[in-house]
Write a protein that holds these residues in place. Structure first.
Motif, PDB file in Angstrom:
ATOM      1  N   THR A 268       0.760  -1.246   0.014  1.00  0.00           N
ATOM      2  CA  THR A 268      -0.172   0.072   0.118  1.00  0.00           C
ATOM      3  C   THR A 268       0.882   1.206   0.068  1.00  0.00           C
ATOM      4  OG1 THR A 268      -0.272  -0.128   2.428  1.00  0.00           O
ATOM      5  CG2 THR A 268      -2.105  -1.179   1.040  1.00  0.00           C
ATOM      6  N   ARG A 288      -5.965  -1.600   4.792  1.00  0.00           N
ATOM      7  CA  ARG A 288      -6.540  -2.776   4.141  1.00  0.00           C
ATOM      8  C   ARG A 288      -7.738  -3.457   5.035  1.00  0.00           C
ATOM      9  NH1 ARG A 288      -2.937  -7.152   2.549  1.00  0.00           N
ATOM     10  NH2 ARG A 288      -1.271  -6.149   3.532  1.00  0.00           N
ATOM     11  N   VAL A 293      -9.639  -3.613  -2.140  1.00  0.00           N
ATOM     12  CA  VAL A 293      -8.856  -3.646  -3.343  1.00  0.00           C
ATOM     13  C   VAL A 293      -9.592  -4.323  -4.594  1.00  0.00           C
ATOM     14  CG1 VAL A 293      -6.615  -4.536  -4.402  1.00  0.00           C
ATOM     15  CG2 VAL A 293      -6.720  -4.069  -1.881  1.00  0.00           C
ATOM     16  N   TRP A 294      -9.561  -3.285  -5.577  1.00  0.00           N
ATOM     17  CA  TRP A 294     -10.070  -3.978  -6.861  1.00  0.00           C
ATOM     18  C   TRP A 294      -9.229  -3.130  -8.056  1.00  0.00           C
ATOM     19  CZ3 TRP A 294     -13.135  -0.700 -10.302  1.00  0.00           C
ATOM     20  CH2 TRP A 294     -13.583   0.505  -9.523  1.00  0.00           C
ATOM     21  N   TYR A 322     -12.759  -7.611  -7.521  1.00  0.00           N
ATOM     22  CA  TYR A 322     -12.198  -7.419  -6.123  1.00  0.00           C
ATOM     23  C   TYR A 322     -11.343  -8.929  -5.905  1.00  0.00           C
ATOM     24  CZ  TYR A 322     -15.730  -3.789  -5.045  1.00  0.00           C
ATOM     25  OH  TYR A 322     -16.458  -2.854  -5.076  1.00  0.00           O
ATOM     26  N   ASN A 333      -8.771  -9.208   1.807  1.00  0.00           N
ATOM     27  CA  ASN A 333      -7.895  -7.936   1.594  1.00  0.00           C
ATOM     28  C   ASN A 333      -6.798  -8.058   2.723  1.00  0.00           C
ATOM     29  OD1 ASN A 333      -9.175  -6.650  -0.582  1.00  0.00           O
ATOM     30  ND2 ASN A 333     -10.818  -6.537   0.842  1.00  0.00           N
ATOM     31  N   ALA A 344      -1.348  -7.512  -7.091  1.00  0.00           N
ATOM     32  CA  ALA A 344      -1.481  -5.959  -7.752  1.00  0.00           C
ATOM     33  C   ALA A 344      -0.711  -6.146  -8.886  1.00  0.00           C
ATOM     34  CB  ALA A 344      -0.922  -5.054  -6.721  1.00  0.00           C
ATOM     35  N   LEU A 363      -7.870   1.127  -3.920  1.00  0.00           N
ATOM     36  CA  LEU A 363      -8.245   0.916  -2.458  1.00  0.00           C
ATOM     37  C   LEU A 363      -9.481   1.641  -2.089  1.00  0.00           C
ATOM     38  CD1 LEU A 363      -7.386  -0.619  -0.189  1.00  0.00           C
ATOM     39  CD2 LEU A 363      -5.782   1.072   0.610  1.00  0.00           C
TER      40      LEU A 363
END
Lengths: 645, 259
Positions: A268, A288, A293-294, A322, A333, A344, A363
C-alpha cells in the motif's frame, strides 16, 4: 569458511537465559577501559549506544544526518509487537515466535526469533518508562491493535507515528548519556571504511560531511546499526539518505552478506507519477482493514479509466474485480504483504492498472463509509486520508485511493551469529542491517521490535563476552592499518572528485540501476531476467565509473559527492542481490521465483534444497562472490505451505 | 509551470573551522525552472534545478532533506517568507507545486537565527537543539530497570495531550518564524510532554531549569508571545505549551530542589 551460529544448547525457551549466564562478563570497573563505536542512531544504534554507555563503556556514536533524532526509524508508522497478552486473547512468547518464523516463510533461525519474542515484553516496559506516549484506553492502560493479519492484538502504537515516538525515546536516552559524558556524538559524519587490526575490527574511517575531512576513530568493537539497503531500487519508501555503504564496506573487509535477495515490497504505497519522483510514500497497511482492493474486470474498461473517459465511481459493481476477496476468501484484503503485492502486479501486468502509467490498483472505502459512516472512518484513518489527499490532490472520501507496491524493507543483511557478531571479529550488526530475525518476509510491526531488542536487550549482554577476552590496549589512529584505510578512502574519493567532464548525473545512473533491479529482481524473478540483469548491472557499473558527473571539491560540504559514494556501493550490492536471487531457485516469502510456484500460482518453497541461509563472501572487485551456507534446523515449528485461501 | 527562483547561495559557512563567526558572504541568486509539474513536491522541483545545474557544470544548491514524508524534521526551507512555505501543517517536503502558479517568483532562504549558523546555501546547523535536549529532555531511566508497562496507568486525556506535545519533529520552523529567533515552542513541547506524564514528574523542576538555561546559552531570543511559531509549526504544537512551560519554570524557580 565454516559458519558457526553459536546458538546455545538446550531447550528453545531456555537458550537465552542459559546463554546470558554462560557468557563472560566485564567487571563494572573495567568497562570504562573499553571503547565502542556505534554507527547509526536509529532504534538499534540509539538504543545500543545509550545502553552500553549506561553500563559504563565509552561510546562514540556516528550519524550522517544533522542530528541522531533524524534516523529513518522515525518514519515507521504502524506499531510494535510484543507478547504481553494484555488483551487476554491467547498471545504468548511462543505464539509470537511461531508467527514470526511462519511469517518469514521458514527461513529464519529459531533461536534468534524466540529470543526476540522473549525480550519483546521488556521493550514495552522500557519505552513506557522513558515517557513514550503509547495509545491508551480510558482506564489509563495501554491499548493494542491487531496488525498485518495477526490473529491476536499484540501491536502497541502511538497514532500513526510509532517509529517517531520510539526513536525519540531512544534519542532521549542517548542525549542523557551525551550529557553524562559517556557518549561522544558525531553528527554529519559518514562511515566510509572499517579498519581491521590483527584480524579484528578496531575502528572506522569517517568523512566529516561539513568540511570533508577524513577522520579515524579507534575502539575495541564496532557496531553497525545502519539500516537496510532498499535504496538500491532508487525508488523506495526509505529516506533519501538511507544507504548501504557502512555494511558494504564491512562486507568488503570480510563480513559475509546474508540473503541479499530478500526484499519486502509493501503493497500500500502511493503509485509513481512521472519520472521526477524522488521517493515513494507508504500508506499504513491498516487501511486494508476497511478498504477493498479492486481493478476493472476488463482491459477495455481499465483503458477508459486510464485515459480519463471513465471515472472509478461510475464503474458498475459487476465490472469490478475484487481479486483478493475472490482468490483468498479466508483472508480477503488482509493477505500478507508479499501476496497482496504480487497480486497487484499481476492485475497490472494483465493490463488492468488504473493510473496513467497503468501501475496502480484501487483501494476503495466507499462500502466502509456506507457501513460505518464517514466519521468513524475519519477517526481511524483521518491522518492517512489527509496525507493521501495532500500528495495526490484526490479526496479518498469521495474517490477510491490508488495504490501500488513499493520497496520498503530488506530482510537480508550482514550475517551475524547468535551474539549479533558478523564474520569479522569485533564487528557487530544490529537492526535492519543484519539478516537475523525475519527470514524471507517480515511481519508488520516487527521491525521496530527487532531494532530495539538488538539495541536495548541483546548487545549489552553479548558484547561483554567478546570484550572480556580483549586486552584493554587501545590502537592509536596513526597505526599503519588506519593510515592505509584512510588512504584507500581518499583514493576512492579522488576517483570521483573533479569528474566534471562526465556525461550523466549520479541520479541518472541511480535511476537506471533502480529500473534494472525493479524489473528483474523485484516482485517476481526468473532465471532469464536475473541473468540479463547481472550483465546489465556490470555494464552500468563500468559506465558509471567512467562517465558519472560530479561537481565540487572533497574538502567542503558536497552532497553530490556523498551521493556518488553511496551509489557506487549500491552498484556492487545490486549485483550480489541478483546473484542471490539467481541461486535461490525456490520461491519463499518476498522472493518469488516464477519457476517455483504451485498450480494456483502461489509461492512454492523447496525445503529440501533451500533450508539454509545464503551468506556471500566478497572475493574482490568484479569477482564472483562465493556462497557459504548455514543450514537451518527447525525443531519447534512445523514447516507448512502458507495458504490464505 | 515555468518559475523564477530566488535562492540564497552561500559558499562559506557562518562558523569557520576554528569555531568562530565569519561573514559567509551569501547572496540571493536567480534561477529559472521550466516544465514543472504541479504534482511534483517542492523538493523534487529543487532536484530538477540541481540536475540542470550539475549538467551545466554549476554547483547544485545544498539543502537538507531526508525522509520526504514530513516526519524526520530535516528539511528547513524558508519559502516566500514562511518556514516550510504557504501551506499550514506541512513540511517543505510535503509541499507540492500545485500550491504555486505558473510564472511565480519563489524566494527560498535558510532558517535565519544566530543559533542556527548556515553551513552552506540553505543548510543550517541545528546542533543547539540537540544540546538543549541533552540538558534534560529525558527521563533518567537505565535500560532494564523498569516496572511492567501497565503498572504506570496514564489517563487517556493526559496521554493524548502528551502525544500532541511529543509530535514535535525538531525542524526549527518555530525559531525561523520568530522575530526574536526564540526556541520556546520547541523547548516547551518537550517540557510539556514530560511534565504531563507521571514518568517525568521526579525531574520536572530540574529539567525545565536546565533546558531553559541551555536555550539561553545557545543564543536563542526571548519569547514575546506573538504566536508566529505555533502558526508556522508543521505539527501544530499549540502556543499553550509555552504557557505550560512558563508555569513549570516559575514553579521550579520558587520551589527549586536545586540550590
Amino acid at each position: 569458511m565454516q559458519l558457526d551460529s553459536k546458538v546455545p544448547e538446550g531447550p528453545l525457551a531456555e537458550k537465552w537465559n542459559k546463554h546470558k549466564f554462560d557468557i563472560k562478563l566485564v567487571n563494572p570497573a573495567n568497562k570504562r577501559k573499553y571503547d565502542v563505536i556505534v554507527v547509526g542512531t536509529g532504534l538499534a544504534g540509539g538504543a545500543a549506544a545509550a545502553s552500553l554507555a549506561e553500563l559504563g563503556y565509552n561510546v562514540k556514536a556516528f550519524c550522517f544526518q544533522d542530528s541522531p533524532r533524524r534516523a529513518h526509524s522515525i518514519a515507521a508508522q504502524g506499531g510494535i509487537n510484543a507478547a504481553k497478552n494484555y488483551q487476554n486473547d491467547g498471545d504468548s512468547v511462543f505464539r509470537l515466535f511461531y508467527d514470526t518464523v511462519k511469517g518469514g516463510d521458514y527461513r529464519s533461525r529459531e533461536a534468534n526469533v524466540h529470543r526476540l519474542a522473549e525480550v519483546s515484553v521488556n521493550i514495552i516496559d522500557q519505552c513506557v518508562a522513558q515517557g513514550v506516549p503509547f495509545a491508551r484506553e480510558y482506564g489509563g492502560l495501554l491499548d493494542n491493535r491487531s496488525f498485518g493479519g495477526a490473529q491476536v492484538s499484540r501491536t502497541f502504537y502511538a497514532r500513526g507515528q510509532t517509529g517517531q515516538q520510539l526513536l525519540l525515546g531512544a534519542y532521549s536516552a542517548l542525549s542523557r548519556q551525551v550529557d553524562s559524558g559517556k557518549v561522544k556524538m558525531y553528527t554529519r559524519s559518514e562511515m566510509l571504511d572499517l579498519v581491521m587490526v590483527d584480524g579484528k575490527a578496531r575502528g572506522i574511517v569517517v568523512r566529516n560531511l561539513i568540511n570533508g575531512e577524513i577522520e579515524s576513530h579507534s575502539a575495541h568493537a564496532v557496531l553497525l546499526c545502519t539500516g537496510g539497503y532498499g535504496n538500491v531500487f532508487f525508488l523506495s519508501t526509505n529516506a533519501m539518505g538511507s544507504n548501504a555503504t557502512a555494511a558494504w564496506r564491512a562486507h568488503r573487509k570480510g563480513a559475509l552478506f546474508a540473503n541479499p535477495c530478500y526484499t519486502q515490497i509493501h503493497p500500500t504505497c502511493i503509485p509513481v507519477s512521472g519520472g521526477h519522483q524522488s521517493k515513494l510514500t507508504l500508506m499504513s497497511e491498516s487501511l486494508r482493514n476497511d478498504g477493498r482492493v479492486w481493478v476493472p474486470r476488463t482491459k477495455e474498461l481499465a483503458e477508459k479509466v486510464r485515459s480519463g473517459q471513465l471515472k472509478a465511481n461510475d464503474i458498475k459493481e459487476a465490472d469490478r474485480d475484487y481479486y483478493l476477496e475472490t482468490k483468498y476468501p479466508a483472508f480477503g484484503n488482509l493477505v500478507p504483504r508479499d501476496v497482496a503485492s504480487r497480486n497487484a502486479k499481476m492485475a497490472c501486468d494483465d493490463g488492468r492498472g488504473v493510473n496513467k502509467e497503468g501501475q496502480a490498483v484501487f483501494l476503495d472505502f466507499r462500502d466502509a463509509i456506507k457501513r460505518d459512516g464517514k466519521d468513524l472512518i475519519s477517526a481511524k484513518y483521518g491522518n492517512l486520508f489527509q496525507m493521501y489527499h495532500k500528495i495526490t490532490d484526490e479526496n479518498p472520501y469521495e474517490v477510491p485511493m490508488k495504490i501500488y507496491p513499493a520497496v520498503h524493507y530488506t530482510m537480508g543483511g550482514l550475517w551475524v551469529d547468535y551474539n549479533l557478531m558478523t564474520t569479522v571479529p569485533g564487528c557487530y550488526a544490529l537492526g535492519e542491517a543484519n539478516f537475523s530475525d525475519h527470514g524471507a518476509n517480515r511481519l508488520g510491526a516487527s521491525a521496530l521490535m527487532q531494532g530495539l531488542a538488538d539495541g536495548y536487550f541483546v548487545i549489552p549482554y553479548t558484547i561483554g563476552d567478546y570484550l572480556a577476552r580483549m586486552p584493554y590496549d587501545k590502537v592509536a589512529t596513526d597505526h599503519p592499518e588506519f593510515k592505509k584505510a584512510e588512504q584507500e578512502v581518499k583514493d576512492r574519493i579522488a576517483k570521483f572528485v573533479g569528474k566534471s567532464e562526465g556525461t550523466k548525473t549520479v541520479d541518472e545512473f541511480h535511476k537506471e540501476l533502480g529500473k534494472i533491479m525493479w524489473e528483474y529482481c523485484g516482485m517476481a524473478r526468473n532465471t532469464e531476467g536475473l541473468t540479463k540483469a547481472k550483465k546489465m548491472i556490470q555494464e552500468l557499473r563500468a559506465d558509471f565509473h567512467k562517465n558519472v558527473k560530479v561537481s565540487g571539491g572533497d574538502k567542503e560540504f558536497n552532497q553530490t559527492l556523498e551521493k556518488v559514494m553511496r551509489v557506487a556501493d549500491f552498484m556492487e550490492l545490486g549485483e550480489l542481490m541478483v546473484d542471490d536471487a539467481l541461486n535461490r531457485s525456490e520461491s519463499c516469502g518476498g522472493h518469488f521465483r516464477e519457476e517455483s510456484q504451485t498450480d494456483e500460482g502461489e509461492a512454492k518453497r523447496k525445503d529440501d534444497e533451500f533450508s539454509y541461509v545464503a551468506a556471500w563472501e566478497y572475493k574482490g572487485e568484479n569477482q564472483q562472490a562465493e556462497l557459504h551456507k548455514e543450514a537451518l534446523e527447525f525443531e519447534n515449528v512445523k514447516l507448512t505451505q502458507r495458504s490464505y485461501k | 509551470m515555468n518559475l523564477t527562483l530566488q535562492i540564497w547561495r552561500q559558499n562559506k559557512p557562518d562558523i569557520n573551522n576554528n569555531g568562530n563567526y565569519q561573514n559567509g558572504e551569501g547572496k540571493m541568486t536567480e534561477y529559472k525552472v521550466a516544465d514543472i509539474s504541479p504534482d511534483m513536491s517542492f523538493l523534487e522541483m529543487l532536484d530538477e534545478l540541481n540536475e540542470d545545474l550539475l549538467k551545466k557544470g554549476d554547483d547544485p544548491v545544498a539543502f537538507d532533506h531526508d525522509c520526504r514524508e514530513g516526519i524526520c524534521g530535516m528539511c528547513s526551507l524558508y519559502i516566500n517568507g514562511q518556514p516550510h512555505g504557504p501551506e499550514s501543517g506541512t513540511t517543505a517536503c510535503q509541499l507540492h507545486m500545485r500550491s504555486f502558479k505558473d510564472g511565480d517568483t519563489i524566494y527560498i532562504e535558510p532558517w535565519r537565527a544566530k543559533a542556527f549558523p548556515v553551513v552552506k546555501d540553505l543548510v543550517v546547523n541545528r546542533s543547539s537543539f540537540d544540546r538543549i535536549m541533552q540538558a534534560g529532555g529525558y527521563v533518567s531511566v537505565n535500560t532494564g530497570v523498569t516496572v511492567d508497562a501497565n503498572e504506570i496507568p496514564v489517563a487517556k486525556t493526559i496521554a493524548d495531550e502528551a502525544f500532541n506535545m511529543a509530535a514535535c519533529i525538531g525542524c526549527g520552523a518555530c525559531v525561523a518564524a520568530c522575530k526574536n529567533a526564540s526556541a520556546m515552542l520547541f523547548v516547551s513541547a518537550k517540557v510539556s510532554q514530560l511534565s504531563l506524564l507521571p514518568q517525568g514528574k521526579a525531574e520536572r523542576k530540574k529539567r525545565v531549569e536546565r533546558m531553559v538555561a541551555q536555550m539561553d546559552e545557545e543564543g536563542f531570543g526571548a519569547c514575546t508571545n506573538t504566536g508566529a511559531c505555533s502558526a508556522e509549526c508543521p505539527k501544530d504544537i499549540p502556543l499553550s505549551s509555552i504557557a505550560r512551560m512558563n508555569r513549570e519554570y516559575f514553579e521550579a524557580k520558587i520551589t527549586s530542589n536545586n540550590v
